[in-house]
Design a protein around this motif. Structure first.
Motif, PDB file in Angstrom:
ATOM      1  N   ALA A   1      12.632 -33.259   7.797  1.00  0.00           N
ATOM      2  CA  ALA A   1      12.634 -31.924   7.190  1.00  0.00           C
ATOM      3  C   ALA A   1      12.318 -32.010   5.700  1.00  0.00           C
ATOM      4  CB  ALA A   1      13.987 -31.241   7.407  1.00  0.00           C
ATOM      5  N   LEU A   2      12.894 -33.002   5.034  1.00  0.00           N
ATOM      6  CA  LEU A   2      12.597 -33.189   3.607  1.00  0.00           C
ATOM      7  C   LEU A   2      11.126 -33.553   3.414  1.00  0.00           C
ATOM      8  CD1 LEU A   2      13.595 -33.394   0.664  1.00  0.00           C
ATOM      9  CD2 LEU A   2      14.048 -35.820   1.095  1.00  0.00           C
ATOM     10  N   GLN A   3      10.596 -34.408   4.292  1.00  0.00           N
ATOM     11  CA  GLN A   3       9.179 -34.776   4.205  1.00  0.00           C
ATOM     12  C   GLN A   3       8.292 -33.544   4.339  1.00  0.00           C
ATOM     13  OE1 GLN A   3       8.383 -37.810   7.128  1.00  0.00           O
ATOM     14  NE2 GLN A   3       9.796 -39.279   6.215  1.00  0.00           N
ATOM     15  N   GLU A   4       8.661 -32.648   5.263  1.00  0.00           N
ATOM     16  CA  GLU A   4       7.873 -31.424   5.429  1.00  0.00           C
ATOM     17  C   GLU A   4       7.976 -30.548   4.189  1.00  0.00           C
ATOM     18  OE1 GLU A   4       7.501 -29.272   9.311  1.00  0.00           O
ATOM     19  OE2 GLU A   4       8.549 -27.687   8.208  1.00  0.00           O
ATOM     20  N   GLY A   5       9.177 -30.481   3.595  1.00  0.00           N
ATOM     21  CA  GLY A   5       9.341 -29.706   2.369  1.00  0.00           C
ATOM     22  C   GLY A   5       8.467 -30.242   1.243  1.00  0.00           C
ATOM     23  N   VAL A   6       8.404 -31.585   1.130  1.00  0.00           N
ATOM     24  CA  VAL A   6       7.547 -32.206   0.114  1.00  0.00           C
ATOM     25  C   VAL A   6       6.080 -31.910   0.411  1.00  0.00           C
ATOM     26  CG1 VAL A   6       6.772 -34.420  -0.835  1.00  0.00           C
ATOM     27  CG2 VAL A   6       9.209 -34.012  -0.438  1.00  0.00           C
ATOM     28  N   ALA A   7       5.703 -31.953   1.697  1.00  0.00           N
ATOM     29  CA  ALA A   7       4.315 -31.663   2.075  1.00  0.00           C
ATOM     30  C   ALA A   7       3.959 -30.217   1.762  1.00  0.00           C
ATOM     31  CB  ALA A   7       4.109 -31.953   3.566  1.00  0.00           C
ATOM     32  N   LEU A   8       4.915 -29.304   1.962  1.00  0.00           N
ATOM     33  CA  LEU A   8       4.679 -27.901   1.602  1.00  0.00           C
ATOM     34  C   LEU A   8       4.401 -27.785   0.105  1.00  0.00           C
ATOM     35  CD1 LEU A   8       7.412 -25.974   3.654  1.00  0.00           C
ATOM     36  CD2 LEU A   8       4.937 -25.638   3.815  1.00  0.00           C
ATOM     37  N   ALA A   9       5.216 -28.460  -0.692  1.00  0.00           N
ATOM     38  CA  ALA A   9       5.029 -28.414  -2.143  1.00  0.00           C
ATOM     39  C   ALA A   9       3.682 -29.004  -2.537  1.00  0.00           C
ATOM     40  CB  ALA A   9       6.166 -29.157  -2.843  1.00  0.00           C
ATOM     41  N   ALA A  10       3.295 -30.092  -1.866  1.00  0.00           N
ATOM     42  CA  ALA A  10       2.026 -30.746  -2.184  1.00  0.00           C
ATOM     43  C   ALA A  10       0.825 -29.886  -1.822  1.00  0.00           C
ATOM     44  CB  ALA A  10       1.944 -32.084  -1.449  1.00  0.00           C
ATOM     45  N   ALA A  11       1.052 -28.872  -0.993  1.00  0.00           N
ATOM     46  CA  ALA A  11      -0.050 -27.986  -0.604  1.00  0.00           C
ATOM     47  C   ALA A  11      -0.475 -27.063  -1.739  1.00  0.00           C
ATOM     48  CB  ALA A  11       0.350 -27.157   0.616  1.00  0.00           C
ATOM     49  N   LEU A  12       0.346 -26.959  -2.776  1.00  0.00           N
ATOM     50  CA  LEU A  12      -0.030 -26.150  -3.942  1.00  0.00           C
ATOM     51  C   LEU A  12      -0.654 -27.066  -4.996  1.00  0.00           C
ATOM     52  CD1 LEU A  12       2.915 -23.618  -4.433  1.00  0.00           C
ATOM     53  CD2 LEU A  12       0.552 -23.102  -3.823  1.00  0.00           C
ATOM     54  N   PRO A  13      -1.869 -26.754  -5.452  1.00  0.00           N
ATOM     55  CA  PRO A  13      -2.581 -27.658  -6.353  1.00  0.00           C
ATOM     56  C   PRO A  13      -1.950 -27.794  -7.730  1.00  0.00           C
ATOM     57  CG  PRO A  13      -3.759 -25.570  -6.124  1.00  0.00           C
ATOM     58  CD  PRO A  13      -2.651 -25.549  -5.124  1.00  0.00           C
ATOM     59  N   ASP A  14      -1.151 -26.819  -8.151  1.00  0.00           N
ATOM     60  CA  ASP A  14      -0.612 -26.836  -9.509  1.00  0.00           C
ATOM     61  C   ASP A  14       0.760 -27.496  -9.600  1.00  0.00           C
ATOM     62  OD1 ASP A  14      -2.869 -25.431 -10.062  1.00  0.00           O
ATOM     63  OD2 ASP A  14      -1.905 -23.478 -10.066  1.00  0.00           O
ATOM     64  N   LEU A  15       1.240 -28.072  -8.488  1.00  0.00           N
ATOM     65  CA  LEU A  15       2.563 -28.692  -8.494  1.00  0.00           C
ATOM     66  C   LEU A  15       2.459 -30.212  -8.428  1.00  0.00           C
ATOM     67  CD1 LEU A  15       4.801 -26.527  -6.120  1.00  0.00           C
ATOM     68  CD2 LEU A  15       4.539 -26.371  -8.591  1.00  0.00           C
TER      69      LEU A  15
END
Length: 424
Positions: A30-44
């Protein structure tokens, strides 16, 4: 501003693991998915991530005082500007945590909305994102405004106190939502016209569905030669894309790539993106693409099937399952998956990247689309020329007699063709 010149925000991802939530997802994936969600935004830029064990939820601040102080020190040391919490956060909790930590904060819903807003391209997708964001914002005005207790003074025509700022803001959001709904109604009407025009063409629709980042767009590109945005990130595709392709058997189909599903999809987005999934509702065959290399592939598959069932399509259209990304498996696992798929009906193991296993899939699609045929008698008036033309274009008319009011026809068709005819 050029893409690489955009300022980058330093972010930290937290996954609250609540002990009393017995249906919770495994904390690690679940944490890995949360990190992947964040990585989907180019400015983060994700500079760190943690699982936070929660014996219980603290209503005002989500976490206890000790954990809040501990995390504050971590954020200050790492110069964190944005905290992403992979779970629900109430408006009060959000306001209090932002004040204590001195950072901006987004919960899972807010983050997914940001991604959708960044990715939507079609007019319908943009409108749906705006509506979902406004619905979400409407419930969180307590965070956006710190002066809600203050009232605007009225002109005195009615008497009594003026409306509070939060009431005025909610009314403004409601007005904006009304305007967006009217715009969306026009866009949806246009889409319905496009669907009606496609119904005239007797090509079956094959819809690719699956958990986000399962490889649907890569498979779509491989099969159609299209250039749909495909990248190893969550929600790479938000707007449905359709292409006509010719199968090796000579059969023609329309293939549709759809938005990826995800667990705990925000309620606002389930409603807003229902129209995006209309292509699935119309599909004659559903191809469920799974990332078989993912540690949570079974849970992801269940999430997808739950959404399909809620849409009412799982019982109607036939479904075949694809185990994608077998190129990422260890050799022994790869061989086992290929062998198991070969022995199982409606299951195919393949790699959308290398092309391995695609031939077997393409050979099977026509058979899944061949419904049993039955004979039927139809009577059409002279004014129903469009329906008559569709029947002849589909090649299913076996006899026709002209009458005083129109035509009597004998057709030999599939249940699929009967359904399409009824839509004309």
């Amino acid at each position: 501003m050029l893409e690489h010149d955009r300022p980058v925000t330093r972010a930290w991802v937290l996954h609250p693991d609540l002990k009393t939530d017995y249906g919770r997802r495994a904390a690690g994936p679940a944490l890995q998915e949360g990190v992947a969600l964040a990585a989907a935004l180019p400015d983060l830029e994700v500079v760190g991530a943690d699982i936070v064990r929660l014996p219980k939820i603290h209503p005002g601040k989500l976490f206890g005082k000790g954990k809040i102080a501990e995390l504050k020190a971590v954020f200050e040391t790492n110069k964190v500007e944005l905290v992403l919490i992979d779970g629900p956060v109430t408006p009060v909790q959000q306001r209090n945590l932002e004040k204590d930590w001195g950072v901006k904060l987004l919960d899972r819903t807010g983050l997914i909305l940001e991604i959708f807003s960044d990715r939507a391209r079609t007019s319908e997708g943009v409108l749906q994102v705006e509506m979902a964001a406004l619905s979400y914002q409407r419930t969180r005005l307590v965070r956006a405004w710190t002066h809600l207790e203050r009232q605007r003074g009225g002109l005195g025509f009615v008497g009594g106190p003026g409306e509070t700022q939060i009431e005025a803001d909610r009314r403004a959001i409601d007005d904006q939502l009304g305007r967006l709904r009217r715009q969306l109604a026009k866009v949806v009407k246009t889409r319905e016209l496009h669907r009606a025009s496609r119904a005239k063409v007797p090509y079956p629709i094959v819809a690719l569905v699956g958990y986000t980042n399962a490889g649907k767009s890569t498979l779509f590109n491989h099969l159609t030669g299209a250039e749909v945005f495909a990248k190893d990130m969550l929600f790479a595709t938000l707007d449905p894309t359709m292409r006509k392709i010719v199968l090796p058997t000579g059969d023609e189909i329309i293939m549709s790539d759809t938005v990826g599903f995800i667990s705990d999809l925000p309620t606002e987005l389930v409603a807003a993106f229902r129209a995006t999934l209309e292509e699935v509702l119309d599909a004659d065959l559903i191809v469920h693409v799974r990332d078989i290399s993912h540690a949570q592939t079974e849970e992801q598959s269940q999430d997808v099937m739950t959404i399909l069932q809620s849409l009412g399509v799982a019982e109607e259209a036939p479904i075949i399952e694809i185990w994608n990304k077998i190129d990422l498996l260890a050799p022994e696992d790869h061989d086992a998956m290929v062998t198991q798929a070969a022995r199982t009906d409606d299951l195919f193991a393949l790699s959308a990247v290398t092309g391995e296993g695609l031939e077997a899939l393409l050979a099977a699609i026509p058979d899944k689309l061949k419904d049993p045929r039955s004979e039927a008698q139809l009577s059409l008036g002279f004014a129903e020329g469009r329906k008559r033309a569709w029947l002849f274009d589909a090649g299913i008319v076996t006899a026709e007699t002209q009458t005083e009011t129109g035509y009597d026809l004998t057709v030999f068709w599939t249940e699929l063709q009967r359904t399409r005819f009824a839509r004309l």
